[in-house]
Scaffold this motif. Structure first.
Motif, PDB file in Angstrom:
ATOM      1  N   ARG A 170     107.805   2.662 -50.625  1.00 28.41           N
ATOM      2  CA  ARG A 170     108.183   3.829 -49.821  1.00 28.41           C
ATOM      3  C   ARG A 170     107.582   5.116 -50.395  1.00 28.41           C
ATOM      4  N   LYS A 171     107.378   5.137 -51.698  1.00 32.38           N
ATOM      5  CA  LYS A 171     106.758   6.305 -52.339  1.00 32.38           C
ATOM      6  C   LYS A 171     105.233   6.229 -52.301  1.00 32.38           C
ATOM      7  N   GLU A 172     104.722   5.167 -51.627  1.00 34.62           N
ATOM      8  CA  GLU A 172     103.278   4.945 -51.483  1.00 34.62           C
ATOM      9  C   GLU A 172     102.587   4.783 -52.829  1.00 34.62           C
ATOM     10  N   ALA A 173     103.325   4.245 -53.799  1.00 34.79           N
ATOM     11  CA  ALA A 173     102.718   3.966 -55.110  1.00 34.79           C
ATOM     12  C   ALA A 173     102.033   2.609 -55.109  1.00 34.79           C
ATOM     13  N   ILE A 174     102.482   1.697 -54.234  1.00 35.02           N
ATOM     14  CA  ILE A 174     101.893   0.365 -54.141  1.00 35.02           C
ATOM     15  C   ILE A 174     101.871  -0.058 -52.679  1.00 35.02           C
ATOM     16  N   HIS A 175     101.130  -1.115 -52.380  1.00 31.55           N
ATOM     17  CA  HIS A 175     101.132  -1.672 -51.039  1.00 31.55           C
ATOM     18  C   HIS A 175     100.992  -3.186 -51.119  1.00 31.55           C
ATOM     19  N   LEU A 176     101.345  -3.854 -50.031  1.00 32.42           N
ATOM     20  CA  LEU A 176     101.351  -5.317 -49.987  1.00 32.42           C
ATOM     21  C   LEU A 176     100.327  -5.830 -48.996  1.00 32.42           C
ATOM     22  N   ARG A 177      99.630  -6.879 -49.376  1.00 32.67           N
ATOM     23  CA  ARG A 177      98.681  -7.536 -48.476  1.00 32.67           C
ATOM     24  C   ARG A 177      99.118  -8.983 -48.293  1.00 32.67           C
ATOM     25  N   GLY A 178      99.414  -9.343 -47.053  1.00 30.07           N
ATOM     26  CA  GLY A 178      99.873 -10.692 -46.750  1.00 30.07           C
ATOM     27  C   GLY A 178     101.274 -10.674 -46.171  1.00 30.07           C
ATOM     28  N   LYS A 179     101.687 -11.855 -45.666  1.00 32.33           N
ATOM     29  CA  LYS A 179     102.987 -11.942 -45.008  1.00 32.33           C
ATOM     30  C   LYS A 179     103.859 -13.070 -45.555  1.00 32.33           C
ATOM     31  N   THR A 180     103.444 -13.690 -46.645  1.00 30.26           N
ATOM     32  CA  THR A 180     104.223 -14.780 -47.228  1.00 30.26           C
ATOM     33  C   THR A 180     104.550 -14.449 -48.674  1.00 30.26           C
ATOM     34  N   LYS A 181     105.249 -15.383 -49.347  1.00 31.46           N
ATOM     35  CA  LYS A 181     105.578 -15.148 -50.752  1.00 31.46           C
ATOM     36  C   LYS A 181     104.336 -15.209 -51.641  1.00 31.46           C
ATOM     37  N   ALA A 182     103.231 -15.677 -51.069  1.00 35.37           N
ATOM     38  CA  ALA A 182     101.974 -15.686 -51.809  1.00 35.37           C
ATOM     39  C   ALA A 182     101.226 -14.360 -51.653  1.00 35.37           C
ATOM     40  N   SER A 183     101.844 -13.412 -50.952  1.00 36.38           N
ATOM     41  CA  SER A 183     101.219 -12.108 -50.752  1.00 36.38           C
ATOM     42  C   SER A 183     101.002 -11.412 -52.088  1.00 36.38           C
ATOM     43  N   LEU A 184     100.096 -10.442 -52.087  1.00 33.55           N
ATOM     44  CA  LEU A 184      99.739  -9.749 -53.317  1.00 33.55           C
ATOM     45  C   LEU A 184     100.083  -8.266 -53.223  1.00 33.55           C
ATOM     46  N   TRP A 185     100.609  -7.741 -54.313  1.00 36.16           N
ATOM     47  CA  TRP A 185     100.892  -6.315 -54.422  1.00 36.16           C
ATOM     48  C   TRP A 185      99.731  -5.615 -55.106  1.00 36.16           C
ATOM     49  N   PHE A 186      99.322  -4.455 -54.538  1.00 41.33           N
ATOM     50  CA  PHE A 186      98.199  -3.686 -55.077  1.00 41.33           C
ATOM     51  C   PHE A 186      98.653  -2.257 -55.361  1.00 41.33           C
ATOM     52  N   PHE A 187      97.972  -1.655 -56.311  1.00 41.43           N
ATOM     53  CA  PHE A 187      98.252  -0.269 -56.674  1.00 41.43           C
ATOM     54  C   PHE A 187      97.731   0.671 -55.595  1.00 41.43           C
ATOM     55  N   GLY A 188      98.467   1.753 -55.308  1.00 39.94           N
ATOM     56  CA  GLY A 188      98.045   2.739 -54.331  1.00 39.94           C
ATOM     57  C   GLY A 188      98.601   2.471 -52.945  1.00 39.94           C
ATOM     58  N   SER A 189      98.355   3.385 -52.029  1.00 33.28           N
ATOM     59  CA  SER A 189      98.898   3.278 -50.678  1.00 33.28           C
ATOM     60  C   SER A 189      97.830   2.795 -49.710  1.00 33.28           C
ATOM     61  N   ARG A 190      98.276   2.331 -48.553  1.00 33.81           N
ATOM     62  CA  ARG A 190      97.392   1.950 -47.448  1.00 33.81           C
ATOM     63  C   ARG A 190      98.181   2.075 -46.165  1.00 33.81           C
ATOM     64  N   ASP A 191      97.604   1.604 -45.049  1.00 33.16           N
ATOM     65  CA  ASP A 191      98.271   1.708 -43.751  1.00 33.16           C
ATOM     66  C   ASP A 191      99.610   0.963 -43.785  1.00 33.16           C
ATOM     67  N   PRO A 192     100.748   1.658 -43.662  1.00 29.93           N
ATOM     68  CA  PRO A 192     102.049   0.993 -43.767  1.00 29.93           C
ATOM     69  C   PRO A 192     102.284  -0.045 -42.671  1.00 29.93           C
ATOM     70  N   ASN A 193     101.577   0.056 -41.546  1.00 30.89           N
ATOM     71  CA  ASN A 193     101.749  -0.921 -40.490  1.00 30.89           C
ATOM     72  C   ASN A 193     101.223  -2.300 -40.856  1.00 30.89           C
ATOM     73  N   LEU A 194     100.395  -2.367 -41.908  1.00 28.44           N
ATOM     74  CA  LEU A 194      99.824  -3.647 -42.328  1.00 28.44           C
ATOM     75  C   LEU A 194     100.601  -4.252 -43.481  1.00 28.44           C
ATOM     76  N   ASP A 195     101.595  -3.565 -43.984  1.00 30.65           N
ATOM     77  CA  ASP A 195     102.359  -4.039 -45.140  1.00 30.65           C
ATOM     78  C   ASP A 195     103.633  -4.724 -44.679  1.00 30.65           C
TER      79      ASP A 195
END
Length: 227
Positions: free
Chosen positions: A198-223
């Motif tokens: 929520r603070k846009e410090a990290i973002h998530l790529r993927g939709k399963t438990k195998a998804s990966l967390w990355f540093f920094g913000s991105r389009d919230p609609n894709l997280d």
């Protein structure tokens, strides 16, 4: 012992009650538990009771003088209205033990104590934890512990997660992040991750438990945080 009374001879018990020789069934046990908690002593121990006799062990040692000072400073009207269940809930919270599911009155009185400001909640949902209010920690000489429980640990834990995610440019899985904070449940770790997101410090790529967390913000609609 507290929730179910089973007299050895119900007819004798009924006769004694009608003659005014005994009080309400179970009232004695309630009083023993209540007084033990009010005096900050261990709960009554009935563990050696069998089908032939009732064995009660009482420990006279005071466990926490700060808890006694805390009770003495509570509003006298509130304290006078407390039932044994209120004191039992206080004992569970004070000793950082989870409330049993039964009887449901325990959860009801927990909410009542929160409304009075005597107990505080930390977190939300399944990861919610409970602690005595700041007044207890002040009278117990543990004000630093209160600060840590209320926020410092939470900020430190988020910093540890952020550091691990920043160091892994290829992304970090939830299972890895749970290893960073082994004392927390998976739900608690996910709550911290949501706060960082929520603070846009990290973002998530993927939709399963195998998804990966990355540093920094991105389009919230894709997280999407996995459920």
């Amino acid at each position: 012992m507290l929730w179910k009374q089973q007299p050895r001879n119900r007819r004798i018990a009924d006769v004694f009650a009608k003659c005014g020789l005994v009080e309400r069934a179970g009232q004695g046990a309630d009083r023993i538990f209540e007084e033990s908690i009010k005096q900050s002593k261990s709960l009554p121990d009935f563990s050696h009771t069998d089908e032939y006799e009732v064995v009660l062990t009482l420990d006279g040692q005071i466990q926490d003088e700060g808890f006694l000072r805390f009770l003495a400073k509570l509003d006298k009207k509130d304290l006078a209205s407390f039932t044994m269940i209120d004191f039992l809930v206080l004992d569970y919270v004070h000793k950082e033990k989870p409330l049993p599911a039964e009887p449901p009155e325990l959860k009801i009185q927990l909410k009542h104590l929160i409304d009075l400001g005597i107990v505080e909640s930390i977190g939300r949902g399944k990861s919610t934890q409970y602690m005595l209010c700041q007044k207890y920690y002040l009278h117990a000489g543990k004000s630093g512990v209160y600060t840590r429980k209320r926020g410092l640990d939470r900020d430190t834990n988020k910093e540890l997660l952020l550091k691990h995610i920043r160091a892994n440019s290829q992304g970090a899985r939830l299972s890895e992040l749970c290893q960073v904070l082994p004392s927390l449940s998976e739900d608690q770790v996910q709550t911290l991750l949501k706060e960082l997101k929520r603070k846009e410090a990290i973002h998530l790529r993927g939709k399963t438990k195998a998804s990966l967390w990355f540093f920094g913000s991105r389009d919230p609609n894709l997280d999407v945080i996995p459920t």
